[in-house]
Design a protein around this motif. Sequence first.
Motif, PDB file in Angstrom:
ATOM      1  N   UNK A 133      -4.254   2.670   5.942  1.00  0.00           N
ATOM      2  CA  UNK A 133      -3.311   3.773   5.815  1.00  0.00           C
ATOM      3  C   UNK A 133      -3.582   4.792   6.914  1.00  0.00           C
ATOM      4  N   UNK A 134      -2.592   5.625   7.189  1.00  0.00           N
ATOM      5  CA  UNK A 134      -2.699   6.586   8.282  1.00  0.00           C
ATOM      6  C   UNK A 134      -2.315   7.983   7.817  1.00  0.00           C
ATOM      7  N   UNK A 135      -3.003   8.983   8.382  1.00  0.00           N
ATOM      8  CA  UNK A 135      -2.643  10.377   8.119  1.00  0.00           C
ATOM      9  C   UNK A 135      -1.419  10.788   8.928  1.00  0.00           C
ATOM     10  N   UNK A 136      -1.080   9.999   9.947  1.00  0.00           N
ATOM     11  CA  UNK A 136       0.032  10.359  10.830  1.00  0.00           C
ATOM     12  C   UNK A 136       1.387   9.897  10.310  1.00  0.00           C
ATOM     13  N   UNK A 137       1.383   8.842   9.483  1.00  0.00           N
ATOM     14  CA  UNK A 137       2.669   8.236   9.125  1.00  0.00           C
ATOM     15  C   UNK A 137       2.547   7.470   7.808  1.00  0.00           C
ATOM     16  N   UNK A 138       3.594   7.596   6.988  1.00  0.00           N
ATOM     17  CA  UNK A 138       3.662   6.839   5.740  1.00  0.00           C
ATOM     18  C   UNK A 138       4.911   5.967   5.786  1.00  0.00           C
ATOM     19  N   UNK A 139       4.721   4.668   5.841  1.00  0.00           N
ATOM     20  CA  UNK A 139       5.848   3.740   5.984  1.00  0.00           C
ATOM     21  C   UNK A 139       6.571   3.541   4.655  1.00  0.00           C
ATOM     22  N   UNK A 140       7.897   3.499   4.732  1.00  0.00           N
ATOM     23  CA  UNK A 140       8.717   3.238   3.532  1.00  0.00           C
ATOM     24  C   UNK A 140       8.910   1.730   3.406  1.00  0.00           C
ATOM     25  N   UNK A 141       8.015   1.114   2.681  1.00  0.00           N
ATOM     26  CA  UNK A 141       8.000  -0.333   2.509  1.00  0.00           C
ATOM     27  C   UNK A 141       7.752  -0.659   1.037  1.00  0.00           C
ATOM     28  N   UNK A 142       8.051  -1.882   0.596  1.00  0.00           N
ATOM     29  CA  UNK A 142       7.795  -2.246  -0.798  1.00  0.00           C
ATOM     30  C   UNK A 142       6.331  -2.064  -1.185  1.00  0.00           C
ATOM     31  N   UNK A 143       6.120  -1.663  -2.433  1.00  0.00           N
ATOM     32  CA  UNK A 143       4.771  -1.460  -2.955  1.00  0.00           C
ATOM     33  C   UNK A 143       4.341  -2.713  -3.715  1.00  0.00           C
ATOM     34  N   UNK A 144       3.165  -3.235  -3.373  1.00  0.00           N
ATOM     35  CA  UNK A 144       2.649  -4.437  -4.033  1.00  0.00           C
ATOM     36  C   UNK A 144       1.434  -4.061  -4.865  1.00  0.00           C
ATOM     37  N   UNK A 145       1.455  -4.442  -6.126  1.00  0.00           N
ATOM     38  CA  UNK A 145       0.334  -4.168  -7.023  1.00  0.00           C
ATOM     39  C   UNK A 145      -0.106  -5.462  -7.712  1.00  0.00           C
ATOM     40  N   UNK A 146      -1.304  -5.420  -8.274  1.00  0.00           N
ATOM     41  CA  UNK A 146      -1.824  -6.569  -9.017  1.00  0.00           C
ATOM     42  C   UNK A 146      -2.391  -7.672  -8.153  1.00  0.00           C
ATOM     43  N   UNK A 147      -2.624  -7.403  -6.860  1.00  0.00           N
ATOM     44  CA  UNK A 147      -3.174  -8.430  -5.960  1.00  0.00           C
ATOM     45  C   UNK A 147      -4.645  -8.663  -6.285  1.00  0.00           C
ATOM     46  N   UNK A 148      -5.025  -9.912  -6.420  1.00  0.00           N
ATOM     47  CA  UNK A 148      -6.407 -10.279  -6.692  1.00  0.00           C
ATOM     48  C   UNK A 148      -7.176 -10.470  -5.384  1.00  0.00           C
ATOM     49  N   UNK A 149      -8.487 -10.302  -5.432  1.00  0.00           N
ATOM     50  CA  UNK A 149      -9.318 -10.407  -4.225  1.00  0.00           C
ATOM     51  C   UNK A 149      -9.182 -11.763  -3.552  1.00  0.00           C
ATOM     52  N   UNK A 150      -9.105 -12.823  -4.355  1.00  0.00           N
ATOM     53  CA  UNK A 150      -9.070 -14.165  -3.791  1.00  0.00           C
ATOM     54  C   UNK A 150      -7.635 -14.679  -3.586  1.00  0.00           C
ATOM     55  N   UNK A 151      -6.649 -13.789  -3.731  1.00  0.00           N
ATOM     56  CA  UNK A 151      -5.258 -14.215  -3.609  1.00  0.00           C
ATOM     57  C   UNK A 151      -4.910 -14.508  -2.163  1.00  0.00           C
TER      58      UNK A 151
END
Length: 241
Positions: A133-151
């Motif tokens: 992530x960046x302090x300069x810019x926040x991209x408007x993109x889909x949010x993905x949740x529930x991702x597993x470490x080994x996915x």
Amino acid sequence: MKLKRTLKYLLLLILLSSLGFLYGFSNHRNGEKKVEKINIDFESDENNFLTHGMVNKLLIQNDKSVQNQAKSVIDLYRLEKEILKNPYIEKASLFITIDGTLNSLIKQRTPIARVIADDETYYLDSQGVKVPLSDNYSARVPLITGVQKDQNLGEVNQLLRKIIADDFLKKEIVGIHFENSKECLLTVRSGNYKVEFGGLQEIDQKFRKLKAFYNKAFRDSTIHKYKTINIKYHNQVVGVK
């Protein structure tokens, strides 16, 4: 006749030697010329994460800026490798012109989703690379949740690339939640209902079914009556009101 031929070869040898000397002298003078200016261009004028100043600070050799250093000591290949260590840069191309200008063409990474995992949050770019992530810019993109470490993020990236390649889906799908490492649920812009997508197989077929269902449900204004739309089963769409 033999003397004439000898003089001819001797003259040619002197001419070649003179050209070699002039070339070497010119090359030496060119190498001693200093880098007087740094020009930074971003491909497609996209520099959301980066500024010209940030890239300029990456152009360091011998612990100092390349500006005012002799052209002969500048290792462009090494500089490119150093620049590519920046997580926001996908490609970098450097060259020095005769007048002493160092030109840098930079391609910034393009985020296509923001991932919130248990232990980290990051962007995923079009190449499937994690981008901080960046302090300069926040991209408007889909949010993905529930991702597993080994996915397998490669499979997730394949789904995302299908979405961003379609103008309708790109606007409609705002979130993807993985209920487990195999099945996902889509959050959409057009209503409060969820789309049960299922596993990451037959992606094209599932999106065709969803768009066909949308075409009818939007036309007869019944879309807002649904709580879920299930497209994970073969050759059918199940709408739950």
